[in-house]
Design an enzyme around this catalytic site. Structure first.
Site, PDB file in Angstrom:
ATOM      1  CG  ASP A   1      -9.637  -0.379   4.939  1.00  0.00           C
ATOM      2  OD1 ASP A   1      -9.290  -0.527   4.136  1.00  0.00           O
ATOM      3  OD2 ASP A   1      -8.606  -0.460   5.980  1.00  0.00           O
TER       4      ASP A   1
ATOM      5  CD  GLN B   1      -3.202  -3.978   6.578  1.00  0.00           C
ATOM      6  OE1 GLN B   1      -3.310  -4.069   5.478  1.00  0.00           O
ATOM      7  NE2 GLN B   1      -3.786  -5.611   6.221  1.00  0.00           N
TER       8      GLN B   1
ATOM      9  CE  LYS C   1      -3.758  -2.985   1.624  1.00  0.00           C
ATOM     10  NZ  LYS C   1      -4.630  -3.261   2.996  1.00  0.00           N
TER      11      LYS C   1
END
Ligand code: NAD
Length: 287
Positions: free
Chosen positions: A121, A98, A54
Site C-alpha cells: 500500500d 484494509q 482486490k
C-alpha cells in the site's frame, strides 16, 4: 473547449493485461507466482467490496492472494501477531491491511508493523520517507495511479502549477510528494485552507481528494487544465460521485477523469504493480 477523458478503466485493462503476461514469466523463472496477503478486520460493507475487488484482481493477474478475515473484536495484539507471521512467510510478497480498522486498533501501529519491503500500500513511514527523499520504493497506490494517468496525457509536467485538494496520509500528502518529484510547483489545500477557489483557478493540474461531492466548481477550472478526481462518495440515489462538478469542469479542462472509471481502477492496478515489484526485490531481481 471540451476535455478529453482520462479513462482509468482502459489504462488499467491495458496495464493488467501486460502484468498477467509478466506474472507468468516471473512464475516460470522463480518457481512461484507473487503472493499478496489481504487482511480485513470486521464487516465494514465498503471494505468488504474493496477486498473482494482486490482479491479478484489478483486472481485475474495470476497473483496468489492469502485472505485473512478477522472478527471485529480481534485484538490489536492478535493482528500484530498475524502481521509478524506474514512478515516472516517467504511466500508472501505483499501485505495489505484494509483500512479503516475498528476504533480499538491504532492504524499507525499496525502500518509500522508491516515489513516495509512488503508494504504494497506504500503507507509505511519508511516508504513515505523514500518518496519524500526522491528515492521512491513502494509508492502509495492512489497517487501512483494518478501519476500513471498524468503520463497518459503526454504533457510535460515540469514547472506546472499543481493543486492537491486534501491532505490525508493515504492520498493528498503522498500525491503532493509525487507531483513535486515530477517537477511541479505544488500547493496542498486542506480543510483549514482559505480561498480554495483562488488556488484551483491558477492550477494547471488539479487533484481533488477531499471526499466532498461538488467541492470543486467546474467554472474554477483553468482552460486546458488536467483534472483528476480521486473523490468517491455514494449519493442518495446510489450513484458514485466525485469531488468535482464534472459537466462544468469538462467544458474548461484539457483532460479529466470520470467518476467512476477514472482514478478508482488505477488504485488496484498499482497494488498489483507494487506486489510484483516487491516479489522481484524478494527474488533478488533489481526492479
Ligand atoms: P480523508 O477524509 O482522510 O481526507 C480528506 C482531506 O480533505 C483532509 O485532508 C481534509 O483536510 C480535506 N478537506 C476536507 N474538506 C475540505 C475542504 N472543504 N476544502 C479543502 N480540503 C478539504 O479522506 P481520504 O481517505 O484522503 O479520501 C478522500 C476521498 O478520496 C474520499 O472520497 C475517498 O473515498 C476517496 N478515495 C478514493 C480512492 C480511489 O481509489 N479512487 C482511494 C482512496 C480514497
Amino acid at each position: 473547449m471540451t476535455a478529453k477523458t482520462l479513462d482509468g478503466k482502459a489504462v488499467s485493462t491495458r496495464m493488467r493485461k501486460g502484468m498477467r503476461e509478466e506474472v507468468a514469466q516471473l512464475a516460470q523463472a522463480h518457481g512461484r507466482a507473487p503472493g499478496l496477503a489481504v487482511i480485513l478486520v470486521g464487516e465494514n460493507p465498503a471494505s468488504q467490496v474493496y477486498v473482494r475487488n482486490k482479491k479478484k484482481a489478483c486472481s485475474d493477474a495470476s497473483i496468489v492472494s492469502f485472505s485473512h478475515e478477522l472478527d471485529e473484536s480481534t485484538s490489536q495484539q492478535h493482528l500484530l501477531g498475524l502481521i509478524a507471521e506474514l512478515n516472516a512467510n517467504p511466500l508472501v510478497d505483499g501485505i495489505l491491511v484494509q483500512l479503516p480498522l475498528p476504533e480499538h486498533i491504532d492504524p499507525e501501529t499496525v502500518i509500522e508493523a508491516i515489513d516495509p519491503g512488503k508494504d504494497v500500500d506504500g503507507f509505511h513511514p519508511y516508504n513515505i520517507g523514500r518518496l519524500a527523499a526522491r528515492i521512491p520504493a513502494l509508492r502509495p497506490c492512489t497517487p501512483f495511479g494518478c501519476m500513471k494517468l498524468l503520463e497518459e496525457t503526454g504533457v510535460d509536467l515540469y514547472g506546472m502549477e499543481a493543486v492537491v485538494v486534501g491532505a490525508s496520509n493515504i492520498v493528498g500528502r503522498p500525491m503532493g510528494l509525487e507531483l513535486l518529484l515530477a517537477g511541479c510547483t505544488v500547493t496542498t489545500v486542506h480543510r483549514f485552507s482559505r480561498n480554495l477557489e483562488a488556488h484551483v483557478r491558477r492550477a494547471d493540474i488539479v487533484v481533488a481528494a477531499a471526499g466532498k461531492p461538488g467541492l470543486v466548481r467546474g467554472e474554477w477550472i483553468k482552460p486546458g487544465a488536467i483534472v483528476l478526481d480521486v473523490g468517491i462518495t455514494r449519493g442518495e440515489d446510489g450513484k458514485l460521485v466525485g469531488d468535482i462538478e464534472f459537466e462544468e469542469a469538462a467544458k474548461n479542462a484539457g483532460w479529466i477523469t470520470p467518476v467512476p472509471g477514472g482514478v478508482g481502477p488505477m488504485t488496484i492496478t498499482m497494488l498489483l504493480y507494487n506486489t510484483m515489484a516487491a516479489f522481484r526485490t524478494h527474488m533478488g531481481e533489481v526492479s
